[in-house]
Every structure is written in C-alpha cells, then in structure tokens.
Design an enzyme around this catalytic site. Sequence first.
Site, PDB file in Angstrom:
ATOM      1  N   TYR A 140      23.738 -21.158  38.208  1.00  0.00           N
ATOM      2  CA  TYR A 140      23.983 -20.371  38.911  1.00  0.00           C
ATOM      3  C   TYR A 140      22.907 -19.351  39.474  1.00  0.00           C
ATOM      4  CZ  TYR A 140      28.991 -21.036  39.143  1.00  0.00           C
ATOM      5  OH  TYR A 140      30.334 -21.653  39.694  1.00  0.00           O
ATOM      6  N   LYS A 191      25.920 -30.901  27.312  1.00  0.00           N
ATOM      7  CA  LYS A 191      25.723 -32.184  27.853  1.00  0.00           C
ATOM      8  C   LYS A 191      24.209 -32.562  26.924  1.00  0.00           C
ATOM      9  CE  LYS A 191      26.233 -35.909  30.059  1.00  0.00           C
ATOM     10  NZ  LYS A 191      27.348 -36.842  29.777  1.00  0.00           N
ATOM     11  N   ASP A 223      32.087 -34.210  29.245  1.00  0.00           N
ATOM     12  CA  ASP A 223      32.650 -35.187  30.121  1.00  0.00           C
ATOM     13  C   ASP A 223      34.022 -35.548  29.310  1.00  0.00           C
ATOM     14  OD1 ASP A 223      30.811 -36.252  28.331  1.00  0.00           O
ATOM     15  OD2 ASP A 223      30.507 -37.919  29.367  1.00  0.00           O
ATOM     16  N   ASP A 247      33.051 -22.899  34.551  1.00  0.00           N
ATOM     17  CA  ASP A 247      33.744 -23.081  35.842  1.00  0.00           C
ATOM     18  C   ASP A 247      34.463 -24.038  36.217  1.00  0.00           C
ATOM     19  OD1 ASP A 247      33.915 -21.872  38.402  1.00  0.00           O
ATOM     20  OD2 ASP A 247      32.759 -23.420  39.322  1.00  0.00           O
ATOM     21  N   ASP A 251      39.170 -24.230  35.503  1.00  0.00           N
ATOM     22  CA  ASP A 251      40.089 -24.753  36.688  1.00  0.00           C
ATOM     23  C   ASP A 251      40.897 -25.853  36.059  1.00  0.00           C
ATOM     24  OD1 ASP A 251      38.969 -23.134  38.512  1.00  0.00           O
ATOM     25  OD2 ASP A 251      39.221 -24.497  40.278  1.00  0.00           O
TER      26      ASP A 251
END
Length: 356
Positions: A140, A191, A223, A247, A251
């Site tokens: 970000y 990751k 993942d 983020d 959700d």
Amino acid sequence: MYKICVLPGDGIGKEVTVEAVKLIQALAEKHHLVFELEEDIVGGTSIDAHGVPITDQVLNKAKAADVVLLGAVGGPKWEGLDYAIRPERALLKLREELGLFANLRPVKVFSSLVHASTLKPEIVDGIDLMVLRELIGGIYFGEPKGVETLPDGTQKGVNTEVYTTPEVERIAHKAFELARKRRKKVLSVDKANVLESSELWRNTVVDVAKDYKDVELDHMYVDNCAMQLIRNPKQFDVIVTTNLFGDILSDEAAMLTGSIGMLPSASLGEKHAMYEPVHGSAPDIEGQNKANPLATILSVGMMMRYTLNLPELADSIEKAVEKVLEAGFRTPDIMSEGCQLVSCTEMGEQVIKNLD
Ligand code: IPM
Ligand code: MN
C-alpha cells in the site's frame, strides 16, 4: 471528558455514523460521561468541497482528538481521479499520519445469525477469530510506485511490497499480546514460498515468538488460508498478516458472519486510534436508509474497550446488539425468514433501547 472526532465520509458512511453518534450520546447520558463530538468531512465529500480528500485542518483535528470514528469513503463519482486525490487517500493518510500500524478486525458470529451466512451453520456457529492486519506498510505504501510510459510506447505499472524488521516486529508483538488475552494461538499468514519480503516477515515473527513461549505460533501461506477460512474457520484465533493479505482475508472472513455489515474494526498506533466499520461506502444503497449500522455500532464498542478504557460500556453495546438480533430485527443484508425487516435508523434505535 473524551474528545471524539467523527468523520462520516461518503455514501452509507454518513448514515451509519449518525446511528453511532446517537448511541454515544445515549451512553453519555446513561453513564454521566462527557463525550465531545467534533464532526468534519473527508473522502469524496471533501474533494467536492475543498478539492482534496482530506484537508490539513481535518487531519490536525483527528490528531488532536482522543479518538477518531470514521464511516466510509469513496464512490463511483470520484473513481476517475488521480490516485493522489482519490477519496481512499483520506483513509490512507489518516492511517499513515496517525501511525495506526495495527488493524484489529474481530470476526465473531452471533448465534442468532448463523443462518444468515452462506456457509453451513455447523461451520460458522461459534467462530471467534481476529484478523490483525498490518496497516501502514507493505504494498500500500511501498516505493517505487506509479505508472510510467516506456520508450516503445507501452506502459509499466509498479507497486512494491516492502517490510522492514521493525515494522514486522511491532505488529508481531501486538499479535502475541492479543493472543494472550484470547486462546493463545497466533497464525502468521504470508507467501514465503514465493516472496522474499514474506520470508523476512516469517523469520521476524519466529524471532518475536521467543518472547511469548506461552503462545502457540503457526504459519500458513495466504492461498491456503483463504481456503481454510471457508473450510474450517473455527481453527483460527489470531491471524496476523500484511496490509494487502489482511485487506483481502478480512473481507472473506467478514462473510462468515453473514454480512460485511456486521464487522467492526480498530486501528491502533502508539499515540492514536481510529475506529471504523470494515465495509465501504456502498453507493448502490446510499441514501435509502437500508445500511446496517451494526458494524459501526460495534466499532464504538471497540473504541470503549481499547481506547477509552470503558469495558463495561463495550459490554453493554455488545449485549444490546445481541438482544436486538435475538429479537429478530434485521437490516436487508442479514434478513432471513420470520425476521422483522428494519431500516438503518430503526436498527440504531433498537440498539439504544436495549442498552442496560
Ligand atoms: C479497507 C478498505 C480500504 C483498504 C480502502 C477503502 C482504501 O478496503 O479498509 O479494508 O484497502 O484498506
Ligand atoms: Mn478492504
């Protein structure tokens, strides 16, 4: 006396914060407390008024307050603008300037809402997890970033995932501290099979864990975590992860509760704090009094607990929400058969009525 800076923002942000403010006022009256509320504009609303998503004056107001309550920012009207002046910048600037590195997104399923989830009741019943998202680092904010035109006329878009050890250390400490007050389990999500920055993240979390021998630490690739969240979400306690992964995963985790309209959040730094619902400005339902104010109302609960040190008020807000849901009141996003459909305003009123 507490000074609360209220920034409703855009779209349904304006509607849900109205209900939160009424709740704060009701609590003040009930408990003989003084909350000084200062409201101002950010996001698209500020772009329309001042040409920028947040003015320095508003930023300073936020800094001067004990705590910030934010609604939501953004909308189709401002989508074509340059990134530097989009509504979302207001939020990113507030997070960055207030040093809000730790974003707590608790995912708790109210038992009366187990049937509102798209997953089977036995999968979601009893979920109680916390996504701890690093909020002012990673892709970000990483440099270099931007779009450049190459000599052959094609374009190149760049964003950079960057984490330094101090940045990972402080969020890792936060994760272990939170876990100590919960079920003492931390899952670090990265990751590391592909990204060097993730390897640094993982190694740093492992180092910090040495100070917290009483807390169990595990690691998962992002993942796999996305999959596990819908396969067996009850395995999780505290999930600590990067800005971007947090983020996305929050959700996903929000939907376990039936609606993203239920999820509160706290953004904490060394000196400042900001509370906001996890959902966005929902331009599709703006102005229709259909929004679910509970995420913002529960964010006020988190504010009472984490910043204002009024845990009994946090409890009373959470209990009131539970009672209202048990009584069958539902905004459209969580509506199910046999329940009573209510507006944003009515939902807010019901919560206040059920405060003890
Ligand atoms: C969130 C939002 C923001 C983010 C946007 C509005 C900038 O999606 O708080 O999760 O990406 O952080
Ligand atoms: Mn988001």
